[in-house]
Design a protein around this motif. Structure first.
Motif, PDB file in Angstrom:
ATOM      1  N   UNK A   1       0.856  -1.173   0.000  1.00 14.87           N
ATOM      2  CA  UNK A   1       0.000   0.000   0.000  1.00 14.87           C
ATOM      3  C   UNK A   1       0.897   1.229   0.000  1.00 14.87           C
ATOM      4  N   UNK A   2       0.277   2.391  -0.221  1.00 14.40           N
ATOM      5  CA  UNK A   2       1.067   3.616  -0.274  1.00 14.40           C
ATOM      6  C   UNK A   2       1.822   3.846   1.017  1.00 14.40           C
ATOM      7  N   UNK A   3       1.204   3.487   2.170  1.00 17.57           N
ATOM      8  CA  UNK A   3       1.844   3.710   3.455  1.00 17.57           C
ATOM      9  C   UNK A   3       3.026   2.785   3.681  1.00 17.57           C
ATOM     10  N   UNK A   4       3.128   1.709   2.887  1.00 19.10           N
ATOM     11  CA  UNK A   4       4.226   0.777   3.044  1.00 19.10           C
ATOM     12  C   UNK A   4       5.392   1.080   2.116  1.00 19.10           C
ATOM     13  N   UNK A   5       5.221   2.013   1.195  1.00 22.79           N
ATOM     14  CA  UNK A   5       6.274   2.321   0.237  1.00 22.79           C
ATOM     15  C   UNK A   5       7.262   3.302   0.854  1.00 22.79           C
ATOM     16  N   UNK A   6       8.544   2.946   0.823  1.00 25.20           N
ATOM     17  CA  UNK A   6       9.592   3.803   1.349  1.00 25.20           C
ATOM     18  C   UNK A   6      10.287   4.479   0.178  1.00 25.20           C
ATOM     19  N   UNK A   7       9.935   5.735  -0.106  1.00 27.20           N
ATOM     20  CA  UNK A   7      10.450   6.421  -1.278  1.00 27.20           C
ATOM     21  C   UNK A   7      11.893   6.867  -1.109  1.00 27.20           C
ATOM     22  N   UNK A   8      12.391   6.878   0.120  1.00 25.79           N
ATOM     23  CA  UNK A   8      13.760   7.340   0.343  1.00 25.79           C
ATOM     24  C   UNK A   8      14.786   6.230   0.173  1.00 25.79           C
ATOM     25  N   UNK A   9      14.317   4.995   0.025  1.00 21.54           N
ATOM     26  CA  UNK A   9      15.218   3.865  -0.179  1.00 21.54           C
ATOM     27  C   UNK A   9      14.642   2.964  -1.276  1.00 21.54           C
ATOM     28  N   UNK A  10      15.442   2.599  -2.275  1.00 25.78           N
ATOM     29  CA  UNK A  10      14.933   1.754  -3.368  1.00 25.78           C
ATOM     30  C   UNK A  10      14.584   0.360  -2.894  1.00 25.78           C
ATOM     31  N   UNK A  11      13.507  -0.198  -3.478  1.00 27.43           N
ATOM     32  CA  UNK A  11      13.087  -1.548  -3.092  1.00 27.43           C
ATOM     33  C   UNK A  11      13.249  -2.543  -4.233  1.00 27.43           C
ATOM     34  N   UNK A  12      13.995  -2.148  -5.277  1.00 30.66           N
ATOM     35  CA  UNK A  12      14.259  -3.062  -6.378  1.00 30.66           C
ATOM     36  C   UNK A  12      15.449  -2.579  -7.193  1.00 30.66           C
ATOM     37  N   UNK A  13      16.059  -3.527  -7.892  1.00 32.30           N
ATOM     38  CA  UNK A  13      17.146  -3.242  -8.827  1.00 32.30           C
ATOM     39  C   UNK A  13      16.593  -3.466 -10.226  1.00 32.30           C
ATOM     40  N   UNK A  14      16.913  -2.566 -11.147  1.00 26.91           N
ATOM     41  CA  UNK A  14      16.430  -2.706 -12.527  1.00 26.91           C
ATOM     42  C   UNK A  14      17.600  -2.620 -13.505  1.00 26.91           C
ATOM     43  N   UNK A  15      17.696  -3.608 -14.371  1.00 26.21           N
ATOM     44  CA  UNK A  15      18.622  -3.557 -15.497  1.00 26.21           C
ATOM     45  C   UNK A  15      17.783  -3.487 -16.774  1.00 26.21           C
ATOM     46  N   UNK A  16      17.993  -2.439 -17.547  1.00 25.98           N
ATOM     47  CA  UNK A  16      17.275  -2.240 -18.804  1.00 25.98           C
ATOM     48  C   UNK A  16      18.204  -2.622 -19.953  1.00 25.98           C
ATOM     49  N   UNK A  17      17.910  -3.725 -20.615  1.00 16.53           N
ATOM     50  CA  UNK A  17      18.720  -4.173 -21.744  1.00 16.53           C
ATOM     51  C   UNK A  17      18.190  -3.528 -23.016  1.00 16.53           C
ATOM     52  N   UNK A  18      18.943  -2.567 -23.532  1.00 17.55           N
ATOM     53  CA  UNK A  18      18.514  -1.763 -24.674  1.00 17.55           C
ATOM     54  C   UNK A  18      19.383  -2.108 -25.889  1.00 17.55           C
ATOM     55  N   UNK A  19      18.861  -2.902 -26.843  1.00 17.76           N
ATOM     56  CA  UNK A  19      19.670  -3.327 -27.983  1.00 17.76           C
ATOM     57  C   UNK A  19      19.857  -2.240 -29.029  1.00 17.76           C
ATOM     58  N   UNK A  20      21.084  -2.159 -29.557  1.00 19.82           N
ATOM     59  CA  UNK A  20      21.359  -1.232 -30.632  1.00 19.82           C
ATOM     60  C   UNK A  20      20.997  -1.835 -31.978  1.00 19.82           C
TER      61      UNK A  20
END
Length: 337
Positions: A161-180
Protein backbone atom coordinates in the motif's frame (compact mmCIF):
# COMPACT_ATOMS: atom_id res chain seq x y z
CA UNK A 1 1.97 8.31 -2.92
CA UNK A 2 -0.02 11.45 -3.64
CA UNK A 3 -1.35 10.24 -6.96
CA UNK A 4 -3.55 12.74 -8.79
CA UNK A 5 -5.99 10.21 -10.22
CA UNK A 6 -6.70 7.60 -12.87
CA UNK A 7 -6.99 7.83 -16.63
CA UNK A 8 -9.53 5.50 -18.27
CA UNK A 9 -10.81 4.97 -21.80
CA UNK A 10 -13.89 3.45 -23.41
CA UNK A 11 -13.05 -0.11 -24.40
CA UNK A 12 -14.65 0.26 -27.82
CA UNK A 13 -12.84 3.51 -28.68
CA UNK A 14 -9.60 3.67 -30.71
CA UNK A 15 -6.31 4.47 -29.00
CA UNK A 16 -5.63 8.07 -30.04
CA UNK A 17 -3.63 10.86 -28.45
CA UNK A 18 -5.14 14.22 -27.58
CA UNK A 19 -8.32 15.23 -25.75
CA UNK A 20 -11.42 13.27 -26.72
CA UNK A 21 -14.66 12.23 -25.03
CA UNK A 22 -13.38 8.64 -24.99
CA UNK A 23 -10.84 9.44 -22.27
CA UNK A 24 -11.84 10.28 -18.70
CA UNK A 25 -9.66 11.59 -15.88
CA UNK A 26 -10.91 10.49 -12.47
CA UNK A 27 -9.23 12.54 -9.77
CA UNK A 28 -8.48 11.18 -6.33
CA UNK A 29 -10.18 13.28 -3.65
CA UNK A 30 -10.65 13.39 0.10
CA UNK A 31 -13.76 14.55 1.92
CA UNK A 32 -14.15 15.97 5.41
CA UNK A 33 -16.38 18.23 7.45
CA UNK A 34 -14.93 21.59 8.53
CA UNK A 35 -16.21 24.45 10.64
CA UNK A 36 -16.77 27.70 8.75
CA UNK A 37 -14.82 30.29 10.77
CA UNK A 38 -14.79 33.11 8.24
CA UNK A 39 -15.12 34.15 4.64
CA UNK A 40 -13.43 36.30 2.02
CA UNK A 41 -15.80 38.55 0.02
CA UNK A 42 -16.07 37.90 -3.69
CA UNK A 43 -14.01 40.16 -5.94
CA UNK A 44 -16.72 40.08 -8.61
CA UNK A 45 -19.91 40.44 -6.56
CA UNK A 46 -20.46 42.60 -3.51
CA UNK A 47 -23.13 40.28 -2.14
CA UNK A 48 -21.35 36.93 -2.52
CA UNK A 49 -18.55 35.02 -0.82
CA UNK A 50 -15.34 34.39 -2.73
CA UNK A 51 -13.94 31.79 -0.34
CA UNK A 52 -14.76 30.15 2.95
CA UNK A 53 -12.20 30.06 5.76
CA UNK A 54 -12.22 26.69 7.48
CA UNK A 55 -11.10 25.05 10.70
CA UNK A 56 -11.49 22.06 13.00
CA UNK A 57 -11.07 21.30 16.67
CA UNK A 58 -8.09 19.62 18.25
CA UNK A 59 -8.36 18.99 21.98
CA UNK A 60 -11.17 21.58 22.08
CA UNK A 61 -8.94 24.25 20.52
CA UNK A 62 -9.56 25.69 17.06
CA UNK A 63 -7.08 24.89 14.26
CA UNK A 64 -6.96 26.93 11.05
CA UNK A 65 -7.25 24.66 7.98
CA UNK A 66 -7.18 27.06 5.04
CA UNK A 67 -9.75 28.09 2.44
CA UNK A 68 -12.22 26.65 -0.03
CA UNK A 69 -12.64 28.96 -3.01
CA UNK A 70 -14.57 26.80 -5.48
CA UNK A 71 -17.71 24.69 -5.57
CA UNK A 72 -20.23 27.52 -5.13
CA UNK A 73 -23.03 28.24 -7.54
CA UNK A 74 -23.97 31.92 -7.87
CA UNK A 75 -27.04 31.27 -5.75
CA UNK A 76 -25.06 29.45 -3.05
CA UNK A 77 -22.39 32.15 -2.89
CA UNK A 78 -25.07 34.79 -2.33
CA UNK A 79 -26.88 32.71 0.30
CA UNK A 80 -23.67 32.02 2.22
CA UNK A 81 -22.77 35.71 2.30
CA UNK A 82 -26.22 36.62 3.57
CA UNK A 83 -26.09 34.03 6.35
CA UNK A 84 -22.50 34.68 7.44
CA UNK A 85 -22.71 38.49 7.52
CA UNK A 86 -25.15 38.31 10.41
CA UNK A 87 -22.74 36.39 12.64
CA UNK A 88 -19.49 38.27 11.96
CA UNK A 89 -17.16 38.54 14.95
CA UNK A 90 -13.53 39.15 15.86
CA UNK A 91 -10.65 36.84 14.93
CA UNK A 92 -10.77 33.67 17.04
CA UNK A 93 -7.87 32.30 19.05
CA UNK A 94 -6.08 29.45 17.28
CA UNK A 95 -4.15 26.57 18.76
CA UNK A 96 -1.25 27.20 16.38
CA UNK A 97 0.01 30.43 14.77
CA UNK A 98 -1.51 31.39 11.41
CA UNK A 99 0.60 33.09 8.73
CA UNK A 100 -0.26 36.65 7.71
CA UNK A 101 -1.20 35.72 4.15
CA UNK A 102 -3.96 33.43 5.43
CA UNK A 103 -5.43 36.28 7.47
CA UNK A 104 -5.67 38.82 4.67
CA UNK A 105 -9.17 40.11 3.76
CA UNK A 106 -10.86 37.60 6.07
CA UNK A 107 -14.14 38.45 7.77
CA UNK A 108 -14.41 36.20 10.79
CA UNK A 109 -17.68 34.60 11.86
CA UNK A 110 -18.92 32.68 14.86
CA UNK A 111 -18.22 28.94 14.42
CA UNK A 112 -21.83 27.84 13.94
CA UNK A 113 -21.92 26.27 10.49
CA UNK A 114 -20.30 23.08 9.23
CA UNK A 115 -19.36 22.60 5.58
CA UNK A 116 -18.76 19.42 3.63
CA UNK A 117 -15.45 19.95 1.80
CA UNK A 118 -13.74 17.93 -0.91
CA UNK A 119 -9.99 18.42 -1.25
CA UNK A 120 -6.82 16.91 -2.78
CA UNK A 121 -4.64 16.76 0.30
CA UNK A 122 -2.60 18.95 2.61
CA UNK A 123 0.21 21.38 1.87
CA UNK A 124 3.53 21.30 3.74
CA UNK A 125 2.26 24.09 6.02
CA UNK A 126 -0.83 21.99 6.87
CA UNK A 127 -3.39 23.87 4.78
CA UNK A 128 -6.01 22.34 2.50
CA UNK A 129 -5.06 21.84 -1.16
CA UNK A 130 -7.62 22.46 -3.93
CA UNK A 131 -10.54 22.55 -1.48
CA UNK A 132 -14.08 22.75 -2.89
CA UNK A 133 -17.36 23.46 -1.10
CA UNK A 134 -19.96 20.67 -1.43
CA UNK A 135 -22.68 21.80 0.94
CA UNK A 136 -23.74 22.70 4.48
CA UNK A 137 -24.04 19.86 7.01
CA UNK A 138 -26.97 20.56 9.29
CA UNK A 139 -26.64 17.23 11.10
CA UNK A 140 -23.23 17.96 12.64
CA UNK A 141 -22.51 20.33 15.51
CA UNK A 142 -19.54 22.64 14.95
CA UNK A 143 -17.98 21.72 18.31
CA UNK A 144 -17.82 18.07 17.22
CA UNK A 145 -15.75 18.66 14.06
CA UNK A 146 -12.31 17.08 14.40
CA UNK A 147 -9.76 16.02 11.81
CA UNK A 148 -10.69 12.58 10.51
CA UNK A 149 -8.29 9.81 9.57
CA UNK A 150 -8.51 8.78 5.88
CA UNK A 151 -11.12 6.04 5.53
CA UNK A 152 -11.53 3.30 2.97
CA UNK A 153 -12.50 -0.35 2.54
CA UNK A 154 -10.92 -2.74 5.03
CA UNK A 155 -9.00 -5.33 3.04
CA UNK A 156 -5.92 -7.44 3.42
CA UNK A 157 -3.46 -5.91 0.92
CA UNK A 158 -2.10 -8.30 -1.69
CA UNK A 159 0.49 -5.75 -2.70
CA UNK A 160 2.24 -2.85 -1.02
CA UNK A 161 0.00 0.00 0.00
CA UNK A 162 1.07 3.62 -0.27
CA UNK A 163 1.84 3.71 3.45
CA UNK A 164 4.23 0.78 3.04
CA UNK A 165 6.27 2.32 0.24
CA UNK A 166 9.59 3.80 1.35
CA UNK A 167 10.45 6.42 -1.28
CA UNK A 168 13.76 7.34 0.34
CA UNK A 169 15.22 3.86 -0.18
CA UNK A 170 14.93 1.75 -3.37
CA UNK A 171 13.09 -1.55 -3.09
CA UNK A 172 14.26 -3.06 -6.38
CA UNK A 173 17.15 -3.24 -8.83
CA UNK A 174 16.43 -2.71 -12.53
CA UNK A 175 18.62 -3.56 -15.50
CA UNK A 176 17.27 -2.24 -18.80
CA UNK A 177 18.72 -4.17 -21.74
CA UNK A 178 18.51 -1.76 -24.67
CA UNK A 179 19.67 -3.33 -27.98
CA UNK A 180 21.36 -1.23 -30.63
CA UNK A 181 20.89 -1.52 -34.38
CA UNK A 182 21.71 -4.98 -35.71
CA UNK A 183 21.26 -6.88 -32.43
CA UNK A 184 19.21 -10.07 -32.75
CA UNK A 185 16.40 -10.74 -30.28
CA UNK A 186 18.07 -13.99 -29.20
CA UNK A 187 21.09 -11.94 -28.10
CA UNK A 188 18.86 -9.77 -25.91
CA UNK A 189 17.45 -12.91 -24.28
CA UNK A 190 21.00 -14.21 -23.72
CA UNK A 191 21.94 -10.89 -22.12
CA UNK A 192 18.97 -11.02 -19.77
CA UNK A 193 19.88 -14.56 -18.74
CA UNK A 194 23.45 -13.44 -18.06
CA UNK A 195 22.18 -10.63 -15.82
CA UNK A 196 20.05 -13.21 -14.01
CA UNK A 197 23.06 -15.48 -13.47
CA UNK A 198 25.25 -12.64 -12.24
CA UNK A 199 22.58 -11.54 -9.76
CA UNK A 200 22.16 -15.16 -8.66
CA UNK A 201 25.87 -15.35 -7.92
CA UNK A 202 25.35 -12.37 -5.59
CA UNK A 203 22.51 -14.15 -3.81
CA UNK A 204 19.72 -12.26 -5.57
CA UNK A 205 16.71 -13.81 -7.31
CA UNK A 206 15.40 -11.83 -10.27
CA UNK A 207 12.41 -11.50 -12.60
CA UNK A 208 12.03 -10.47 -16.22
CA UNK A 209 9.52 -8.47 -18.23
CA UNK A 210 9.13 -7.04 -21.69
CA UNK A 211 9.47 -3.29 -22.05
CA UNK A 212 6.94 -2.84 -24.83
CA UNK A 213 9.80 -1.35 -26.82
CA UNK A 214 12.91 -3.15 -28.06
CA UNK A 215 14.42 -4.68 -24.94
CA UNK A 216 13.92 -6.41 -21.62
CA UNK A 217 13.96 -5.45 -17.97
CA UNK A 218 15.55 -7.70 -15.37
CA UNK A 219 14.22 -6.75 -11.94
CA UNK A 220 15.37 -7.92 -8.52
CA UNK A 221 13.41 -6.97 -5.38
CA UNK A 222 15.46 -5.84 -2.38
CA UNK A 223 14.60 -4.69 1.11
CA UNK A 224 14.47 -0.87 1.23
CA UNK A 225 17.47 -0.47 3.49
CA UNK A 226 20.18 0.75 1.10
CA UNK A 227 20.77 4.27 -0.16
CA UNK A 228 20.07 5.14 -3.80
CA UNK A 229 23.72 5.84 -4.56
CA UNK A 230 24.76 2.49 -3.15
CA UNK A 231 22.25 0.64 -5.31
CA UNK A 232 23.29 2.60 -8.38
CA UNK A 233 26.96 1.86 -7.69
CA UNK A 234 26.21 -1.87 -7.39
CA UNK A 235 24.35 -1.98 -10.71
CA UNK A 236 26.98 0.15 -12.45
CA UNK A 237 29.72 -2.22 -11.33
CA UNK A 238 27.80 -5.22 -12.72
CA UNK A 239 27.06 -3.48 -16.04
CA UNK A 240 30.71 -2.48 -16.42
CA UNK A 241 31.81 -6.05 -15.63
CA UNK A 242 29.56 -7.40 -18.40
CA UNK A 243 30.92 -4.82 -20.83
CA UNK A 244 34.51 -5.65 -19.87
CA UNK A 245 33.99 -9.41 -20.19
CA UNK A 246 32.13 -9.19 -23.52
CA UNK A 247 32.96 -5.84 -25.07
CA UNK A 248 31.60 -6.89 -28.47
CA UNK A 249 28.21 -7.72 -26.96
CA UNK A 250 27.63 -5.15 -24.24
CA UNK A 251 28.45 -1.61 -23.22
CA UNK A 252 27.77 0.30 -20.03
CA UNK A 253 27.69 3.84 -21.45
CA UNK A 254 24.69 5.41 -23.16
CA UNK A 255 26.58 6.89 -26.13
CA UNK A 256 24.32 6.06 -29.10
CA UNK A 257 27.15 6.11 -31.63
CA UNK A 258 28.71 3.10 -29.91
CA UNK A 259 25.57 0.98 -29.62
CA UNK A 260 25.48 -0.54 -33.10
CA UNK A 261 25.63 -4.32 -32.75
CA UNK A 262 25.73 -4.15 -28.94
CA UNK A 263 23.37 -4.05 -25.99
CA UNK A 264 23.43 -1.12 -23.61
CA UNK A 265 23.16 -2.49 -20.05
CA UNK A 266 21.33 0.50 -18.67
CA UNK A 267 21.89 0.72 -14.91
CA UNK A 268 20.89 4.40 -14.79
CA UNK A 269 17.28 3.41 -14.00
CA UNK A 270 18.55 2.93 -10.42
CA UNK A 271 19.28 6.59 -9.72
CA UNK A 272 16.89 8.52 -7.52
CA UNK A 273 14.40 10.36 -9.72
CA UNK A 274 15.03 8.10 -12.72
CA UNK A 275 12.03 6.38 -14.31
CA UNK A 276 11.34 3.00 -15.91
CA UNK A 277 8.21 1.68 -17.57
CA UNK A 278 6.07 -0.09 -14.96
CA UNK A 279 4.62 -3.57 -15.37
CA UNK A 280 1.36 -3.56 -17.37
CA UNK A 281 1.90 0.02 -18.55
CA UNK A 282 1.34 0.95 -22.19
CA UNK A 283 3.88 2.63 -24.43
CA UNK A 284 2.97 5.75 -26.38
CA UNK A 285 3.79 4.05 -29.66
CA UNK A 286 1.94 2.61 -32.63
CA UNK A 287 0.10 -0.50 -31.51
CA UNK A 288 0.08 0.47 -27.81
CA UNK A 289 2.47 -2.26 -26.69
CA UNK A 290 2.44 -3.16 -23.00
CA UNK A 291 5.30 -3.95 -20.62
CA UNK A 292 4.43 -7.45 -19.40
CA UNK A 293 5.97 -9.66 -16.66
CA UNK A 294 7.19 -13.06 -17.89
CA UNK A 295 8.51 -16.23 -16.34
CA UNK A 296 12.09 -17.10 -17.22
CA UNK A 297 10.78 -20.21 -18.98
CA UNK A 298 8.56 -18.09 -21.22
CA UNK A 299 11.49 -15.88 -22.15
CA UNK A 300 13.29 -18.86 -23.67
CA UNK A 301 10.36 -19.47 -26.03
CA UNK A 302 11.17 -16.30 -27.97
CA UNK A 303 8.47 -13.86 -26.86
CA UNK A 304 9.23 -10.47 -28.40
CA UNK A 305 9.68 -7.19 -26.49
CA UNK A 306 6.58 -5.63 -28.05
CA UNK A 307 4.52 -8.80 -28.44
CA UNK A 308 1.81 -7.85 -25.98
CA UNK A 309 -0.55 -4.97 -26.66
CA UNK A 310 -3.79 -3.63 -25.23
CA UNK A 311 -5.54 -5.79 -27.82
CA UNK A 312 -4.08 -9.21 -26.90
CA UNK A 313 -3.05 -8.79 -23.24
CA UNK A 314 -6.48 -9.79 -21.93
CA UNK A 315 -6.18 -13.11 -23.75
CA UNK A 316 -2.77 -13.78 -22.18
CA UNK A 317 -3.98 -13.03 -18.67
CA UNK A 318 -7.15 -15.11 -19.06
CA UNK A 319 -5.04 -18.19 -19.89
CA UNK A 320 -2.55 -17.79 -17.04
CA UNK A 321 -3.26 -19.71 -13.85
CA UNK A 322 -0.63 -17.95 -11.76
CA UNK A 323 1.21 -14.66 -11.65
CA UNK A 324 4.39 -14.70 -13.76
CA UNK A 325 6.09 -12.82 -10.93
CA UNK A 326 4.64 -14.92 -8.14
CA UNK A 327 6.65 -14.41 -4.95
CA UNK A 328 8.15 -11.07 -6.04
CA UNK A 329 6.76 -9.09 -3.12
CA UNK A 330 7.45 -11.82 -0.59
CA UNK A 331 11.21 -11.99 -1.26
CA UNK A 332 13.34 -10.50 1.53
CA UNK A 333 16.65 -9.87 -0.21
CA UNK A 334 19.45 -7.55 0.86
CA UNK A 335 21.90 -5.77 -1.37
CA UNK A 336 25.28 -7.57 -1.12
CA UNK A 337 27.95 -5.89 0.94
Amino acid sequence: MALEGLISKRTDAPYRSGRTESWIKSKCALSQEFVIIGYVPSSTSRQAVGALVLGYYEEKELVHAGRAGTGFTDETALALRSGLESIETTQPKFKRPVDKASLQNVRWVEPRFVADIQFRGWSTDKLLRQAAFKGIREDTAAKDVVLEEPKGPTMKPARKTASQVNLTHPDRIIFDLDPGEGVEWEEVIAGALEVKDRLKSQGLESFVKTTGGKGLHVVSPIMPSGEWERVKAFTKKMAEAMAADSSRKYLAVMTKSRRKGRIFIDYLRNGRGATAIAAYSTRARTGAAVSVPLTWTELKTGIRANQFTIDNLRQRLSHRKRDAWRGFFELKQKLPG
